[in-house]
Design a protein around this motif. Structure first.
Motif, PDB file in Angstrom:
ATOM      1  N   LEU A  42       0.844  -1.187   0.000  1.00  0.00           N
ATOM      2  CA  LEU A  42       0.000   0.000   0.000  1.00  0.00           C
ATOM      3  C   LEU A  42       0.882   1.240   0.000  1.00  0.00           C
ATOM      4  O   LEU A  42       1.942   1.257   0.629  1.00  0.00           O
ATOM      5  N   ASP A  43       0.424   2.259  -0.681  1.00  0.00           N
ATOM      6  CA  ASP A  43       1.156   3.519  -0.685  1.00  0.00           C
ATOM      7  C   ASP A  43       0.143   4.662  -0.705  1.00  0.00           C
ATOM      8  O   ASP A  43      -1.020   4.462  -1.038  1.00  0.00           O
ATOM      9  N   ALA A  44       0.602   5.839  -0.320  1.00  0.00           N
ATOM     10  CA  ALA A  44      -0.293   6.991  -0.248  1.00  0.00           C
ATOM     11  C   ALA A  44       0.193   8.079  -1.207  1.00  0.00           C
ATOM     12  O   ALA A  44       0.676   9.134  -0.798  1.00  0.00           O
ATOM     13  N   ASP A  45       0.074   7.782  -2.487  1.00  0.00           N
ATOM     14  CA  ASP A  45       0.408   8.752  -3.533  1.00  0.00           C
ATOM     15  C   ASP A  45       1.892   9.135  -3.549  1.00  0.00           C
ATOM     16  O   ASP A  45       2.234  10.211  -4.002  1.00  0.00           O
ATOM     17  N   LEU A  46       2.749   8.265  -3.034  1.00  0.00           N
ATOM     18  CA  LEU A  46       4.183   8.555  -3.080  1.00  0.00           C
ATOM     19  C   LEU A  46       4.951   7.362  -3.638  1.00  0.00           C
ATOM     20  O   LEU A  46       6.128   7.170  -3.334  1.00  0.00           O
TER      21      LEU A  46
END
Lengths: 274, 312
Positions: B26-30
Motif C-alpha cells: 500500500l502507498d499513499a500517492d508517493l
C-alpha cells in the motif's frame, strides 16, 4: 422478509440483550449504555438472521464479519455474542474487570467473535475496507458489515474510508450508521453537524437506504447481502433512539457514558421484564 | 560506493512478492518516491494506492492483515509515524497485526523540502508503542536483507529508509544476524554505536580516532527495538565509554535506547550524537548533516570526551 415467528424470537432476543447490557454496565460501574442500547436491534438482526457465522469456530475463514467501529457499544456486541454462543453468558458479568476477556472496548485478541480492536473512533471502517479488499482478492464469498456511529462521522478518517470503499468498488461491504442523534457533549447537530447523511454517502458513491433502526423487518430487508455481486458499497442509515428501552435513558445525552446505580438499574431491568 | 535504500527495498519487495502471494503493498500517492511503484508494476492486483489519506491506509492495512495478508505500507516517515500514529497504535500494534510500515525519507537528509518533510522523531514515537519492532538499516544491502527478515515477524514492524543514496557498508549480507549488533571494527577505548547512515560515519570517525592513537570499536545497531542489550552491555563493559550516532532526535532514538539500557545495567559515560531538540530546515543533505553536527569529526570529538570522562 422475516418468516413467521422470527419477529417474536428477535424481539425476545433484543429484550434479553438489553437486560444483559444494563446489568453488565451496572456491575462494571462504568460503560456506555446509550449507544449500546441504540444498536441492539441492528446487532441482533445481523447475528441471528443475516450473517453467515459459526460461533463454535470464530476464525472460520468464510465467515461474515462485523466491525464495531463505534467500539464503545462493546456491551451490546458482547451480549449478542454470548447469546449466540461464542462464550458463556456468565462471562458478561466480568466486563471491564481486571483479567477479563471482555475489555472496555473490543479486543480481537481477547474475545471470541470480536473481529478488530476498536474504541478510538473513526478507525473501524478503514479496517472493514481492508477486510473487504482481502475477501475480494481471495475470491471469498464473505460479506463485511461495519457499525458506525453518527457522531463518529465527525472523524475525517471515516470519509477517507468512505471514499476508498467506493473507489475500490466494494460491493461486499455494508455500513450500518447508528443515527441516534446524540454524542457526549450534546446533539450532533449542535456539536458538529455531520448531516445530511444520505446525500453525503451517495455523493461519495454509495448506495443508501434509511430504515427505522428498531424495526426488525426493515433491518432484515436492508441488511441481507446483495443477491447478485455488486460493485457498490451500501450504507443503511438506521434511525435509532439513544438509550432505547429504558424510559429515563431514551434520548438523554447524559446516558452516553454513565452506569446506572443499583436503584436505577433495578428500575431499568423491571421495565425490560415485560 | 553509494546506493539508495529505497531502491534496494523495491527490488527486495518484488522478489518477496514472487515467493509470497500473501504480500500486498500500500502507498499513499508517493509510490514513485518510495519506489513501491515497482511492486505495483509487477503485481498490479496486489498493490493499493490509497491516495493522500495515510490514516485510512494504515487502517486498510490492518484489515488486510486481519484477513491473512502481509501488507507492506510505504509513505514518508513523517506521515507514517505521526500522521497515522494512532492508527498504527490502535488498529495495528494493539492487536499485533503483521503490518510492515516501511517509511522512506527518514531524518534530515530529505534535504531541501525542509522541516515539514524531515522526520527526526519516528524511532522515538514507534519505539514507545508496545509490540512494535523498530528497524533502521545501515545501507542498501541490509535493507534488501531486512525485507526478507521482517516478513515473518509475528507483530508489526516499522522500518525507516532514507531519501539520498547511502554509503554501502556491507558488500553482502553474510555478516548480518537479525536483531544483533554487528561489530564492524574491534577496539577497546570506546565503542561507537551507529544506526542508519550514521554507521558509515562511525567507521570514518574510527579512522580519525585511530590516527590519534585511539582504538574505537564500531557497532551497527539496526534493530532499535527490541534492542540487543547483551551486545550493548558487553561492548560497554569492554570499552568503558560509548558514543551513539543517529540521524534522529537525541530524544527517543538509539541514544535513548542505549542510555536506558546502560543506566540500568552497566553505567558508563555516554555521548549521544544526533539532532538536538530542534526542527530541521532546507538545505543539501551534506550541508544539513554538517550543520546539525552529524559528522565523523563530531563523533570522534564525542569519543574523546567520553574517554576523558571514563579516565577522570
Amino acid at each position: 422478509m422475516l418468516k413467521d415467528g422470527q419477529l417474536q424470537f428477535l424481539q425476545e432476543k433484543a429484550r434479553v440483550v438489553r437486560r444483559h447490557v444494563l446489568r453488565m454496565i451496572g456491575l462494571a460501574g462504568s460503560g456506555h449504555p446509550g449507544g449500546s442500547l441504540s444498536c441492539v436491534e441492528v446487532l441482533v438482526t445481523l447475528y441471528f438472521t443475516v450473517m453467515r457465522i459459526r460461533p463454535e469456530d470464530p476464525g472460520w475463514p468464510e465467515r461474515d464479519r462485523l466491525v464495531l467501529s463505534k467500539g464503545h457499544a462493546a456491551p451490546a456486541l458482547y451480549a449478542v455474542l454470548a447469546e449466540r454462543g461464542y462464550f458463556p453468558v456468565e462471562e458478561l458479568w466480568t466486563l471491564r474487570k481486571l483479567g477479563s476477556r471482555l475489555q472496555g472496548h473490543p479486543d480481537m485478541r481477547k474475545t471470541p467473535g470480536v473481529e478488530v480492536c476498536t474504541g478510538s473512533l473513526g478507525q473501524g471502517l478503514s479496517q472493514a475496507v481492508g477486510m473487504a479488499l482481502a475477501g475480494r482478492m481471495d475470491g471469498a464469498d464473505f460479506h463485511v458489515y461495519c457499525l458506525v456511529g453518527d457522531g463518529e462521522c465527525e472523524e475525517g478518517q471515516i470519509w477517507e474510508a468512505v471514499m476508498a470503499a467506493a473507489h475500490y468498488r466494494l460491493g461486499n461491504l455494508t455500513v450500518i450508521l447508528d443515527h441516534n442523534g446524540l454524542q457526549i457533549d450534546g446533539p450532533i447537530r449542535q456539536v458538529l453537524c455531520p448531516e445530511p447523511f444520505p446525500e453525503k454517502w451517495r455523493a461519495f458513491g454509495w448506495e443508501c437506504v434509511e430504515v427505522d433502526g428498531h424495526d426488525f423487518g426493515q433491518l432484515y430487508d436492508s441488511l441481507l447481502r446483495p443477491e447478485r455481486p455488486s460493485s457498490v458499497p451500501r450504507v443503511v442509515v438506521a434511525h435509532t433512539v439513544k438509550g432505547k428501552g429504558v424510559s429515563y435513558m431514551e434520548n438523554r445525552v447524559e446516558w452516553h457514558g454513565k452506569a446506572p446505580g443499583p436503584e436505577l438499574l433495578r428500575i431499568a431491568l423491571e421495565e425490560l421484564e415485560r | 560506493m553509494k546506493r539508495h535504500t529505497r531502491d534496494a527495498y523495491a527490488e527486495a519487495l518484488v522478489e518477496l512478492g514472487r515467493k509470497r502471494p500473501e504480500v500486498v503493498v500500500l502507498d499513499a500517492d508517493l509510490s514513485v518516491s518510495t519506489r513501491t511503484a515497482r511492486f505495483a508494476e509487477a503485481f498490479p492486483d496486489r498493490f493499493f494506492n490509497c491516495g493522500i489519506a495515510e490514516q485510512n491506509m494504515l487502517g486498510i492495512a490492518a484489515g488486510l492483515a486481519a484477513s491473512g495478508k502481509i501488507p507492506f505500507v510505504s509513505t514518508f516517515a513523517v506521515f507514517a509515524s505521526m500522521r497515522a500514529c494512532e492508527q498504527i497504535r490502535q488498529s495495528i500494534a494493539y492487536p499485533r497485526l503483521k503490518v510492515r510500515v516501511v517509511a522512506s525519507h527518514g531524518g534530515i537528509t530529505v534535504g531541501a523540502d525542509g522541516a515539514s518533510h524531515q522526520c527526526t522523531e519516528d524511532a522515538g514515537v514507534m519505539r514507545a508503542i508496545p509490540n512494535m519492532t523498530v528497524v533502521i538499516p545501515a545501507d542498501a544491502t541490509e535493507t534488501a536483507w531486512a525485507v526478507h527478515q521482517i516478513v515473518d515477524i509475528p507483530g508489526p514492524v516499522y522500518m525507516r529508509l532514507g531519501r539520498p543514496a547511502a554509503p554501502v557498508v556491507y558488500p553482502d549480507a553474510s555478516r548480518l544476524r537479525w536483531g544483533k549488533v554487528t561489530l564492524l571494527r574491534e577496539g577497546s577505548d570506546v565503542v561507537l554505536l551507529g544506526t542508519g547512515i550514521m554507521v558509515s560515519r562511525c567507521l570514518e570517525a574510527s579512522a580519525i580516532l585511530e590516527a590519534e592513537g585511539v582504538e574505537a570499536a564500531v557497532g551497527a545497531v539496526s534493530v532499535l527495538k527490541p534492542l540487543d542489550e547483551e551486545s550493548v552491555v558487553a561492548l560497554a563493559r569492554r570499552c568503558g565509554a560509548v558514543v551513539t550516532a543517529e540521524e534522529h532526535s537525541v530524544i527517543g532514538g538509539l541514544g535513548s535506547a542505549v542510555c536506558e539500557c546502560l543506566a540500568e545495567r552497566y553505567p558508563v559515560p555516554v555521548r549521544r550524537v544526533g539532532i538536538g531538540d530542534v526542527f530541521g530546515q532546507s538545505g543539501e543533505p551534506d550541508q544539513l548533516l554538517a550543520h546539525y553536527g552529524l559528522t565523523p569529526e563530531a563523533i570522534a570529538e564525542a569519543a574523546l570526551e567520553v574517554i576523558r570522562r571514563k579516565q577522570s
